[in-house]
Design a protein around this motif. Structure first.
Motif, short mmCIF file in Angstrom:
data_model
loop_
_atom_site.label_atom_id
_atom_site.label_comp_id
_atom_site.label_asym_id
_atom_site.label_seq_id
_atom_site.Cartn_x
_atom_site.Cartn_y
_atom_site.Cartn_z
N VAL A 47 0.76 -1.30 -0.13
CA VAL A 47 -0.08 0.02 0.00
C VAL A 47 0.72 0.62 -0.35
O VAL A 47 0.80 2.03 -1.03
CB VAL A 47 -1.05 -0.35 1.15
CG1 VAL A 47 -1.74 1.23 1.42
CG2 VAL A 47 -1.95 -0.75 0.98
N ASP A 48 1.87 0.93 0.72
CA ASP A 48 2.83 2.47 0.30
C ASP A 48 3.77 2.37 -0.82
O ASP A 48 3.20 4.09 -0.65
CB ASP A 48 4.37 2.07 2.30
CG ASP A 48 2.99 2.23 3.19
OD1 ASP A 48 1.83 2.74 3.49
OD2 ASP A 48 4.26 2.09 4.36
N ASN A 49 3.39 1.40 -1.18
CA ASN A 49 4.60 1.29 -2.42
C ASN A 49 2.61 2.30 -3.83
O ASN A 49 3.45 2.98 -4.31
CB ASN A 49 5.44 0.56 -3.24
CG ASN A 49 6.17 0.20 -2.22
OD1 ASN A 49 7.34 0.66 -1.96
ND2 ASN A 49 6.65 -1.54 -2.38
N ALA A 50 2.11 2.22 -4.04
CA ALA A 50 1.32 2.30 -4.42
C ALA A 50 0.81 4.19 -3.89
O ALA A 50 0.38 5.07 -5.29
CB ALA A 50 0.18 1.61 -4.08
N ILE A 51 0.40 4.53 -2.82
CA ILE A 51 0.14 5.62 -2.65
C ILE A 51 1.53 6.57 -3.25
O ILE A 51 1.31 7.41 -4.20
CB ILE A 51 0.25 6.26 -1.41
CG1 ILE A 51 -0.67 4.82 -0.77
CG2 ILE A 51 -0.09 7.38 -0.68
CD1 ILE A 51 -1.98 5.11 0.46
N ARG A 52 2.54 6.05 -2.91
CA ARG A 52 4.14 6.68 -3.69
C ARG A 52 3.47 6.72 -4.94
O ARG A 52 4.45 7.92 -5.36
CB ARG A 52 5.66 6.12 -3.15
CG ARG A 52 6.71 6.74 -3.45
CD ARG A 52 7.72 5.37 -3.22
NE ARG A 52 7.80 5.87 -1.07
CZ ARG A 52 8.01 4.79 -0.73
NH1 ARG A 52 7.46 3.53 -1.90
NH2 ARG A 52 7.69 4.37 0.56
N SER A 53 3.47 6.03 -5.04
CA SER A 53 3.76 6.28 -7.29
C SER A 53 2.25 6.47 -7.67
O SER A 53 2.63 7.39 -8.46
CB SER A 53 3.39 4.33 -7.60
OG SER A 53 2.25 4.16 -7.51
N ILE A 54 1.27 7.12 -6.85
CA ILE A 54 0.37 8.37 -7.23
C ILE A 54 0.74 8.90 -6.97
O ILE A 54 0.18 10.31 -7.94
CB ILE A 54 -1.27 7.62 -5.96
CG1 ILE A 54 -1.71 5.85 -6.86
CG2 ILE A 54 -2.25 8.63 -6.62
CD1 ILE A 54 -2.60 5.46 -5.48
N LYS A 55 1.09 9.15 -6.17
CA LYS A 55 1.54 11.28 -5.74
C LYS A 55 2.79 11.49 -6.48
O LYS A 55 2.74 12.27 -7.00
CB LYS A 55 2.13 11.02 -4.13
CG LYS A 55 0.98 10.65 -3.46
CD LYS A 55 1.73 11.00 -1.52
CE LYS A 55 0.35 11.03 -0.32
NZ LYS A 55 1.36 10.96 1.00
N GLU A 56 3.82 9.97 -6.96
CA GLU A 56 4.70 10.62 -8.15
C GLU A 56 3.48 11.59 -9.06
O GLU A 56 4.46 11.96 -10.09
CB GLU A 56 5.75 9.46 -8.78
CG GLU A 56 6.88 9.23 -9.10
CD GLU A 56 7.72 8.65 -9.01
OE1 GLU A 56 8.43 8.60 -10.10
OE2 GLU A 56 7.85 8.15 -8.65
N HIS A 57 3.57 9.98 -9.96
CA HIS A 57 2.29 9.94 -11.43
C HIS A 57 1.34 10.67 -11.38
O HIS A 57 0.29 10.75 -12.63
CB HIS A 57 2.17 8.52 -12.09
CG HIS A 57 4.29 7.93 -11.80
ND1 HIS A 57 4.75 8.11 -13.11
CD2 HIS A 57 4.63 6.85 -11.34
CE1 HIS A 57 5.69 7.95 -12.67
NE2 HIS A 57 5.72 6.67 -11.77
#
Length: 240
Positions: free
Chosen positions: A207-217
């Motif tokens: 989940v943390d990696n997913a949220i990081r990817s959303i905030k990045e892209h």
């Protein structure tokens, strides 16, 4: 053009006051397209259309269920998909809908041993000879949230886009079916609150990696996929 939404789930009750019901997401997505009316069938509550001719285009939505689950409504939607295919009635499939269309037409979908596809992930392989989508870039970043994947495509489907992680990410059959593992109907803010609800199931790291990817892209190449869905709808308009 009238879109028939074969609703295979709904949003979490806590999400509905902010985001509406799941079919509202698709109505917002298509608001600037050639589609000007809608009929929603809550298939997961055993509400079904009578005939493929009831609407001009059909869409099978995402779901928390798996296409391999034994629920009677999944079998009913699968049979309806086969009727649409036989009649060449246009079909769109998103996530679970993408998997169900393949399984209904002779392919196979199942839980992937690669784990969760969650957040915004890259699709590196694009078939530039496939004409079912608008002019294509060489790679995409797509919003997704899934464990299951198409493992074996149904016969006569072309792969438009894929990756090592998700080989059959976007597919088409002739000119009347377009399916995708991604969720173009999801906005970044919706996806963040959704993946937070899956933290206990998917684990903190995923989940943390997913949220990081959303905030990045952000929404990634969501607009490209939506434009391609519009192009699919426009093609059906010309055909009819």
């Amino acid at each position: 053009m009238k879109l028939g939404i074969l609703l295979c789930d709904d949003h979490y009750p806590e999400s509905i006051p902010t985001y509406g019901h799941y079919d509202d997401a698709f109505k917002r997505l298509f608001q600037d397209s050639a589609i000007n009316s809608y009929s929603t069938f809550r298939c997961f509550e055993e509400e079904y259309p009578n005939s493929p001719d009831d609407c001009d285009i059909w869409l099978v939505t995402g779901s928390k269920w798996g296409v391999y689950d034994p629920d009677s409504w999944i079998k009913a939607v699968s049979e309806f998909v086969r009727r649409c295919d036989e009649a060449k009635r246009p079909l769109l499939g998103v996530c679970f809908g993408h998997q169900l269309i393949h399984q209904a037409l002779g392919g196979r979908a199942d839980k992937s041993n690669k784990g969760w596809g969650m957040g915004v992930y890259p699709i590196e392989s694009m078939n530039r000879d496939q004409g079912s989508m608008s002019s294509r870039p060489t790679a995409l970043n797509l919003i997704a949230c899934h464990q299951d994947q198409v493992q074996s495509p149904a016969p006569d489907f072309s792969v438009i886009a894929g990756s090592t992680f998700c080989p059959f990410a976007i597919t088409a059959k002739e000119n009347h079916i377009l399916t995708m593992q991604c969720h173009p109907e999801f906005t970044p803010d919706f996806l963040i609150q959704l993946v937070e609800r899956l933290r206990e199931k998917a684990g903190d790291k995923v989940v943390d990696n997913a949220i990081r990817s959303i905030k990045e892209h952000g929404g990634g190449d969501r607009d490209y996929v939506i434009a391609s869905m519009f192009a699919f709808v426009e093609h059906q308009t010309l055909e009819q």
